[in-house]
Design an enzyme around this catalytic site. Structure first.
Site, PDB file in Angstrom:
ATOM      1  N   LYS A  70       0.835  -1.204   0.000  1.00 22.31           N
ATOM      2  CA  LYS A  70       0.000   0.000   0.000  1.00 22.31           C
ATOM      3  C   LYS A  70       0.870   1.254   0.000  1.00 22.31           C
ATOM      4  O   LYS A  70       1.871   1.321   0.722  1.00 22.31           O
ATOM      5  CB  LYS A  70      -0.905   0.020   1.240  1.00 22.31           C
ATOM      6  CG  LYS A  70      -1.858  -1.147   1.344  1.00 22.31           C
ATOM      7  CD  LYS A  70      -2.622  -1.125   2.654  1.00 22.31           C
ATOM      8  CE  LYS A  70      -3.558  -2.321   2.782  1.00 22.31           C
ATOM      9  NZ  LYS A  70      -4.237  -2.334   4.098  1.00 22.31           N
ATOM     10  N   TYR A 130      -5.273   5.275  -0.615  1.00 26.90           N
ATOM     11  CA  TYR A 130      -4.120   4.400  -0.770  1.00 26.90           C
ATOM     12  C   TYR A 130      -4.207   3.584  -2.039  1.00 26.90           C
ATOM     13  O   TYR A 130      -5.272   3.127  -2.443  1.00 26.90           O
ATOM     14  CB  TYR A 130      -3.876   3.511   0.451  1.00 26.90           C
ATOM     15  CG  TYR A 130      -5.054   3.026   1.239  1.00 26.90           C
ATOM     16  CD1 TYR A 130      -5.429   1.690   1.220  1.00 26.90           C
ATOM     17  CD2 TYR A 130      -5.768   3.902   2.055  1.00 26.90           C
ATOM     18  CE1 TYR A 130      -6.480   1.242   1.989  1.00 26.90           C
ATOM     19  CE2 TYR A 130      -6.823   3.456   2.824  1.00 26.90           C
ATOM     20  CZ  TYR A 130      -7.183   2.119   2.790  1.00 26.90           C
ATOM     21  OH  TYR A 130      -8.250   1.679   3.540  1.00 26.90           O
TER      22      TYR A 130
END
Length: 214
Positions: A70, A130
């Site tokens: 991420k 993200y």
């Protein structure tokens, strides 16, 4: 991008340009990312969450391979973003590191495959976005209780944590280890080594710069 104290995690502090119209910054740069991590970021999914003050999300992770890396930033408000090393056999197993992400510094954190991730909203209506290397797959998604007393993450004491039922019921790090749910440092290193060489699991592309599926 600067490496954090936990191997496989980086923080990026962009240059923010401000004038009478407002502000501008580049929140992801593929070439810089590759130079820092040794591989590109494969984009499979982009997430956005809005959280009320005190919301605590995590600790989340996915089984490796392929895991789920991420690249995280806060576009409005502020959060305390935490990376947790849950990889068995890692020199920093059980350690955590926190970075404040907000809409002033516009810092971002990259969490590679196999690391745990959590954050707490420090302001009301904080928005976090993200970029994810893999899509959501319930059968390989796991969690660790963010209030695990052995991890002892220093969440802001003045805030009352607001957790989902699922996160509140998640096992401790020790319990997850006994159940065989934790990724190993070796498996994560092998998988990331494949990304560096441009070799990925079936269904993925060679690791170049940021690129979508399809």
């Amino acid at each position: 991008m600067e490496p954090l104290g936990i191997e496989g995690a980086w923080v990026d502090t962009p240059k923010v340009f401000t004038d009478g119209r407002g502000r501008f910054h580049e929140w992801f740069k593929g070439e810089q990312f590759r130079d820092s991590t040794g591989h590109g970021l494969r984009l499979a999914q982009a997430n956005c969450s809005r959280s009320v003050l005190g919301t605590l999300r995590g600790i989340h992770y996915a089984s490796v391979p392929p895991g789920q890396a991420k690249f995280v930033t806060c576009v409005s408000g502020a959060v305390l973003d935490v990376v947790v090393d849950i990889r068995t056999g890692s020199p920093s197993f059980g350690k955590w590191e926190a970075v404040r992400l907000d809409d002033t510094t516009h810092r971002s954190v990259y969490i590679s495959e196999g690391l745990g991730h959590a954050f707490m909203a420090l302001e009301d209506n904080s928005v976090v976005v993200y970029l994810c290397s893999e899509g959501y797959a319930p059968h390989r998604e796991y969690g660790i209780n963010p209030l695990d007393s052995e991890l002892a993450i220093a969440w802001p004491g003045e805030l009352v944590p607001h957790l989902s039922e699922k996160d509140a019921a998640a096992p401790t790090l020790e319990e997850a280890g006994r159940q065989g749910l934790l990724p190993s440092f070796e498996d994560c290193a092998v998988y990331r080594g494949g990304l560096t060489e441009g070799i990925c699991e079936e269904g993925t592309e060679k690791a170049g710069l940021l690129r979508p599926l399809g």
